[in-house]
Design an enzyme around this catalytic site. Structure first.
Site, PDB file in Angstrom:
ATOM      1  N   LYS A   1       0.846  -1.189   0.000  1.00 51.17           N
ATOM      2  CA  LYS A   1       0.000   0.000   0.000  1.00 51.17           C
ATOM      3  C   LYS A   1       0.881   1.239   0.000  1.00 51.17           C
ATOM      4  O   LYS A   1       1.883   1.305   0.722  1.00 51.17           O
ATOM      5  CB  LYS A   1      -0.914  -0.020   1.228  1.00 51.17           C
ATOM      6  CG  LYS A   1      -1.924   1.128   1.265  1.00 51.17           C
ATOM      7  CD  LYS A   1      -2.892   0.962   2.435  1.00 51.17           C
ATOM      8  CE  LYS A   1      -3.900   2.117   2.463  1.00 51.17           C
ATOM      9  NZ  LYS A   1      -4.890   1.979   3.548  1.00 51.17           N
TER      10      LYS A   1
ATOM     11  N   SER B   1      -9.448   3.023   2.061  1.00 49.50           N
ATOM     12  CA  SER B   1      -8.326   3.590   1.349  1.00 49.50           C
ATOM     13  C   SER B   1      -7.414   2.551   0.713  1.00 49.50           C
ATOM     14  O   SER B   1      -6.529   2.895  -0.072  1.00 49.50           O
ATOM     15  CB  SER B   1      -7.509   4.468   2.307  1.00 49.50           C
ATOM     16  OG  SER B   1      -6.952   3.686   3.359  1.00 49.50           O
TER      17      SER B   1
ATOM     18  N   SER C   1     -10.874   0.996   6.034  1.00 47.18           N
ATOM     19  CA  SER C   1     -10.028   0.987   4.838  1.00 47.18           C
ATOM     20  C   SER C   1      -9.514  -0.370   4.406  1.00 47.18           C
ATOM     21  O   SER C   1      -8.984  -0.511   3.307  1.00 47.18           O
ATOM     22  CB  SER C   1      -8.841   1.938   5.028  1.00 47.18           C
ATOM     23  OG  SER C   1      -9.293   3.272   5.059  1.00 47.18           O
TER      24      SER C   1
END
Length: 479
Positions: A89, A164, A188
């Site tokens: 990520k 996210s 997220s």
């Protein structure tokens, strides 16, 4: 080579590399082919570096060639993720690798050290190929930024992949990577898993330690794993979990506690199911129908299901206060120096922390303590029946159009901010309990809908067993 594909389970891929049925280089090539096929449209993988990835795969093969000598079992000396392609990520610092946090202020940023999560995944033998796209500073459950653009849903590219960890979920669902990491403050890990039809776990507080952090005592956001099935998710959690002296709030269970195989049963399970926690938030009618249908999956496998829920009325004030305080503490000075370099919704959220007093923050932590106690008593049956798990929606809406920043209404009811439609996730955040998103069904348009299963704090292994039994009973196990 074998008939292995990028859609095979991560466990099968790792086993094939260890047994030398396929090389790490060959496995990387398969994933790079899928990335070339799907990423130009979906925009899930960013900062792709094929040359460095090939070098990493070659090093993995070389390491395996020396393993198993002196009578040891072949592959026994390599890590659990040895040879698996991996994209971190883009909020997780990877030494020597461009890490932008989705912000133009960090568009060319290259960290000089790995953070702990990255350190553990690399130490387990994964081959880094790039990063996965995020919203600006991971704020919001829709993945778009001015550095790389918008990540699209792999099921329907006109729709959001969530966030996210949207790039991670999209890449995973599309077969660009076999496993994915993420982080979760307001949903997220869970929201993008629901939107993309994969599995995402927000672990118990302290389960996956993080370092470095600006505040080791702030525990709203946690790191965690995503996968296409629960067994693969357990594999990654076994690498991410476990104590570390740099993380004082880390739980003491070693990572191997969570390693596959994961076998569970729903027989005799006591399930509390609530579509909206007693009217605490609005839920899209189709999402509500899918979540309600999960009751038949549980009862069909021998569980008992009751329409019940804890009182989480304090959760909204708790989460919003702590989020604003956290954002102001972390980004306030940066916003003051670069007021035009933040998306408006994030800037507003940061500024919401400016007038907070010590009394406000103390109130929020007092409320959070009360919420944790409420969940403990609910599961234990202090004032009523005891329950093993709580089931509710992951997201209040199905994947929405990708050209919207956030849903502005649910069932005709206006949403005042970019947080309103995420209550079903962030209400659970502030309880500290582990929660997992598991695919459950689809809307009439075929859009994925996940169900959120919540267990008592610390019972992450039990939660994985329930989730594995659920995905098998529901017939949603993916490679």
């Amino acid at each position: 080579m074998t008939d292995l594909s990028v859609d095979s389970t991560a466990r099968d891929q790792a086993a094939a590399v260890r047994s030398r049925a396929i090389s790490a280089r060959e496995l990387l090539d398969l994933h790079l082919e899928r990335i070339a096929e799907r990423n130009p449209q979906l925009n899930a993988i960013v900062s792709l570096d094929e040359e460095r990835a090939r070098a990493g795969a070659a090093a993995a093969d070389a390491a395996l060639a020396t393993a198993g000598r002196d009578g040891a079992e072949v592959g026994a000396e390599v890590g659990a993720l040895h040879g698996l392609p991996f994209a971190f990520k883009d909020t997780h610092a990877v030494a020597g690798w461009r890490t932008t946090y989705g912000s133009p202020l960090y568009a060319e940023h290259v960290p000089d050290r790995d953070e702990l999560l990255v350190e553990r995944v690399r130490g387990a033998g994964a081959v880094v190929l790039g990063k996965t796209n995020v919203p600006e500073f991971a704020a919001g459950s829709h993945t778009f930024n001015t550095v790389f653009g918008t990540t699209l849903n792999p099921v329907d590219p006109t729709r959001s992949a969530g966030g996210s960890s949207g790039g991670a979920a999209c890449a995973l669902a599309a077969g660009m990577v076999p496993l994915a990491d993420g982080s979760d403050m307001g949903g997220s890990l869970r929201n993008p898993a629901s939107f993309c039809g994969v599995v995402g776990l927000r672990p118990s507080l302290g389960r996956v330690p993080e370092w470095p952090l600006y505040n080791q005592w702030e525990a709203t956001s946690v790191g965690g794993p995503m996968a296409r099935n629960v067994g693969d998710l357990a594999l990654l959690l076994s690498v991410l979990a476990g104590p570390d002296p740099r993380a004082p709030l880390a739980l003491g269970d070693p990572g191997r506690t969570f390693a596959p195989p994961v076998r569970g049963s729903l027989a005799g399970l006591r399930v509390a199911l609530s579509v909206d926690l007693g009217g605490a938030f609005e839920v899209d009618d189709e999402v509500a129908a899918v979540v309600s249908s999960s009751a038949s999956v549980f009862t069909g496998a021998g569980a008992s299901v009751a329409d019940a829920h804890p009182d989480l009325g304090l959760a909204d004030d708790t989460f919003r206060t702590l989020r604003a305080w956290h954002f102001q503490a972390k980004f306030g000075r940066l916003l003051a120096e670069h007021p035009d370099s933040f998306k408006q919704s994030l800037a507003d959220n940061i500024r919401a922390g400016e007038p907070l007093t010590g009394a406000d923050v103390a109130r929020a932590y007092t409320e959070r303590t009360a919420l944790a106690e409420t969940m403990r008593e609910f599961f234990a049956g202090v004032d009523g029946p005891a329950y093993d798990v709580l089931v509710l929606p992951v997201s209040q809406v199905p994947p929405f159009p990708a050209d919207q920043e956030f849903p502005t209404a649910i069932n005709g009811r206006p949403m005042a901010s970019y947080l309103d439609w995420m209550r079903s996730a962030y209400f659970i955040t502030v309880t500290g309990c582990p929660a997992i998103s598991v695919p459950c069904g689809t809307t009439a348009d075929g859009l994925p809908v996940g169900v959120q299963i919540v267990a008592p704090h610390g019972r992450d292994r039990f939660l994985l067993e329930v989730a594995a039994a659920f995905e098998e009973a529901a017939g949603v196990v993916r490679g």
